[in-house]
Write a protein that holds these residues in place. Structure first.
Motif, short mmCIF file in Angstrom:
data_model
loop_
_atom_site.label_atom_id
_atom_site.label_comp_id
_atom_site.label_asym_id
_atom_site.label_seq_id
_atom_site.Cartn_x
_atom_site.Cartn_y
_atom_site.Cartn_z
N ILE A 193 0.68 -1.11 0.03
CA ILE A 193 0.17 -0.18 0.23
C ILE A 193 0.50 1.33 0.11
O ILE A 193 1.80 1.24 1.18
CB ILE A 193 -1.12 -0.12 1.06
N GLU A 197 0.26 10.15 1.97
CA GLU A 197 -0.71 10.78 3.16
C GLU A 197 -1.20 9.85 3.63
O GLU A 197 -2.29 10.23 4.69
CB GLU A 197 -1.61 11.54 1.90
N LEU A 198 -0.69 8.81 3.92
CA LEU A 198 -2.08 7.38 4.66
C LEU A 198 -1.54 7.50 6.13
O LEU A 198 -0.06 7.16 6.03
CB LEU A 198 -1.68 6.34 3.25
N ILE A 210 -5.27 10.85 5.02
CA ILE A 210 -6.51 10.20 5.08
C ILE A 210 -6.10 8.93 5.68
O ILE A 210 -4.78 8.95 5.87
CB ILE A 210 -7.29 10.25 3.66
N GLU A 212 -5.55 4.97 5.66
CA GLU A 212 -5.76 3.66 4.95
C GLU A 212 -6.58 3.06 5.08
O GLU A 212 -7.13 2.47 5.64
CB GLU A 212 -4.17 3.62 5.54
N SER A 213 -7.60 2.52 3.67
CA SER A 213 -8.45 2.17 3.40
C SER A 213 -8.22 0.54 2.71
O SER A 213 -9.00 0.08 2.13
CB SER A 213 -9.81 2.88 2.81
N ASN A 214 -7.34 1.35 1.15
CA ASN A 214 -7.68 -0.23 0.66
C ASN A 214 -6.83 -1.31 1.01
O ASN A 214 -7.80 -2.42 1.15
CB ASN A 214 -6.30 0.47 -0.72
N GLY A 260 -1.89 2.66 -5.64
CA GLY A 260 -1.92 4.04 -5.15
C GLY A 260 0.05 3.92 -5.98
O GLY A 260 0.63 3.45 -6.69
N GLY A 261 -0.12 5.26 -6.72
CA GLY A 261 1.14 5.63 -6.78
C GLY A 261 1.73 5.24 -8.56
O GLY A 261 2.94 4.91 -8.90
N GLY A 308 -5.07 4.24 -6.85
CA GLY A 308 -5.04 4.81 -4.85
C GLY A 308 -6.60 4.38 -5.26
O GLY A 308 -6.92 4.49 -3.88
N ASN A 309 -7.52 5.30 -5.91
CA ASN A 309 -8.53 4.85 -5.19
C ASN A 309 -8.91 3.54 -5.45
O ASN A 309 -9.17 2.78 -5.05
CB ASN A 309 -9.44 5.56 -6.00
P1 AMP Z 1 -2.75 7.88 -6.20
O1 AMP Z 1 -3.62 7.09 -7.20
O2 AMP Z 1 -1.72 8.20 -5.15
O3 AMP Z 1 -2.71 9.16 -6.88
O4 AMP Z 1 -4.31 8.13 -5.25
C1 AMP Z 1 -5.47 8.38 -6.09
C2 AMP Z 1 -6.45 8.79 -4.47
O5 AMP Z 1 -6.61 7.83 -4.31
C3 AMP Z 1 -5.77 10.01 -3.39
O6 AMP Z 1 -6.85 10.11 -3.24
C4 AMP Z 1 -5.23 9.00 -2.86
O7 AMP Z 1 -5.29 9.67 -1.83
C5 AMP Z 1 -5.51 7.99 -2.37
N1 AMP Z 1 -5.87 6.26 -2.06
C6 AMP Z 1 -4.59 6.44 -2.46
N2 AMP Z 1 -3.45 5.38 -1.92
C7 AMP Z 1 -5.41 5.12 -0.68
C8 AMP Z 1 -5.03 4.06 0.24
N3 AMP Z 1 -4.65 3.17 0.88
N4 AMP Z 1 -6.56 4.13 0.65
C9 AMP Z 1 -6.90 5.18 0.82
N5 AMP Z 1 -6.89 6.29 0.55
C10 AMP Z 1 -5.87 6.29 -1.25
#
Ligand code: AMP
Ligand code: MG
Length: 417
Positions: A193, A197-198, A210, A212-214, A260-261, A308-309
């Motif tokens: 994961i 920001e997690l 935020i 972390e929920s993924n 994410g990323g 990430g979403n």
């Molecule tokens: P990213 O793909 O890293 O640009 O993330 C896209 C969105 O998903 C951003 O708003 C992130 O903060 C959110 N996000 C990424 N990873 C997680 C996670 N593990 N849990 C919750 N939200 C996430």
């Protein structure tokens, strides 16, 4: 990482259609080698490695289907006929001798028929005093006998190789005396994961952080589908830390999955690291939600870079990762069942990308299947997955849809047997 370091895109900017992505990744995967011998109680949801044959005939004897009386009678007996009662056959306590024409015994449901017995008279049709039996109501042609090989003949195939085992499979194997069987190994999955920001649920959020929920969402989804998540790590968007985590997970697991990323932002390191440490087979899907998505390999280990979403991560996991895991387990790839439904209400949306919208299934007054889409379909809103029964397949070219529009939908329900 700046997007200028990205290699030229092998696909149009819109990304790969879902079916094409699934086809490509399935074509590149082969089942894991080996098998595990396990007791039946540990086999639910696992995949058989070899065909299982019945060692013996089951039940193995002719049995009564009724409480009543077993007879040796060449033809259907007539009302008024009577027989001497010689004994009794109960489940687990058979009558030990053959019956000759004109003889009868008491018999209970599930008890073996003696040799020579031709039929059972249900007890509702007879009068008996313990020594004799008379037929007082008309007996039909049904002999009320279960065949010795009703469940299986010796040597019969009870199930083939590559079958995902449900409760009925396990029950039938138990009924045929099978106590353990060879199972295909399950892929061991490592979950990475990523995101600066997690913070874990339960800890305090700093500015812009935020919860972390993924991790929770994916582990729960995968565990429900029988996948073993052997490792789960939370790593910040730092290339060195991500590189180390990716290599360690790839070395220790059969599949590596990140979230994410994986877009083209400044702190999106997953795709360049995958290109550096292994290879990128494709990147980006023509799908809503789920555009940023990478598939490739790391040290020969299949790698899935999920968005990430959270909703996008869960939906791409269901659409692409789960079929891949089925392939790695040597199981048939089982897409979710699809059915045609009508929109219960108007649906606002812009044409552009094919969408998998979350909906509840309702049954209308005439038995028609209706899909109710509630609330925002933003890929960040996990609430849109809560209580969802369906993923509505909305083609790219369709814009706003009127109530009653017919669409295909994937059913988000688990099989029972
Ligand atoms: P990213 O793909 O890293 O640009 O993330 C896209 C969105 O998903 C951003 O708003 C992130 O903060 C959110 N996000 C990424 N990873 C997680 C996670 N593990 N849990 C919750 N939200 C996430
Ligand atoms: Mg990010």
């Amino acid at each position: 990482m700046s997007s200028s370091t990205a290699s030229p895109e092998p696909y149009p900017r819109e990304g790969l259609p879902l079916e094409e992505a699934r086809r490509q990744l399935l074509a590149s995967l082969v089942p894991l080698a080996g098998s595990d011998m396990l007791p039946l109680q540990q086999a639910l949801g696992r995949v058989s490695a070899r065909p299982v044959l019945a060692a013996q005939t089951v039940p193995g004897f002719r049995a009564s289907i009724m409480d009543g009386y077993a007879l040796a009678a060449a033809s259907v007996p007539q009302v008024g006929h009577s027989w001497p009662l010689l004994g009794r056959s109960a489940p687990g306590a058979p009558y030990p001798r053959p019956l000759a024409e004109g003889e009868a015994i008491r018999i209970l449901t599930g008890a073996p028929l003696p040799e020579g017995a031709t039929r059972v008279l249900p007890q509702e049709l007879v009068e008996a005093d313990g020594e004799r039996l008379s037929l007082i109501r008309e007996a039909g042609p049904n002999p009320w006998i279960r065949a010795a090989d009703e469940e299986a003949a010796a040597g019969q195939v009870l199930l083939g190789a590559g079958v995902r085992l449900g409760p009925a499979d396990l029950g039938r194997l138990a009924s045929c005396g099978v106590a353990e069987l060879a199972l295909r190994p399950r892929p061991r999955l490592g979950l990475l994961i990523t995101g600066d920001e997690l913070v874990p649920a339960g800890s305090a959020r700093g500015p812009g952080q935020i919860w972390e929920s993924n991790g929770t969402l994916l582990v729960a989804l995968l565990e429900r589908l029988g996948v073993v998540v052997v490792e789960r790590r939370l790593v910040a968007d730092q290339p060195a830390a991500l590189r180390a985590a990716l290599l360690e997970l790839a070395a220790g697991c059969d599949v590596v999955v990140s979230t994410g990323g994986v877009s083209a932002g400044d702190s999106d390191w997953i795709r360049p690291l995958l290109a550096e440490l292994g290879s990128v087979a494709f990147w980006k899907l023509f799908l809503k939600p789920g555009r940023p998505f990478a598939f490739g390999e790391l040290l020969g280990t299949p790698f899935f870079g999920l968005p990430g979403n959270p909703v996008a991560a869960a939906i791409t996991a269901l659409q692409l990762l789960v079929p891949a895991l089925q392939r790695l387990e040597g199981a048939p790839v089982e897409p979710l069942p699809r059915l045609k439904v009508r929109l219960a209400a108007d649906l606002k949306r812009g044409a552009g990308r094919p969408e998998l919208a979350r909906a509840r299934l309702q049954v209308g007054p005439e038995g028609e299947l209706l899909a109710l889409v509630e609330g925002s379909q933003a890929s960040s809103r996990i609430g849109s997955l809560q209580g969802a029964d369906l993923l509505l397949e909305i083609p790219a070219e369709l814009g706003a849809l009127a109530a009653g529009s017919e669409l295909w939908a994937q059913l988000l329900r688990l099989p029972i047997f």
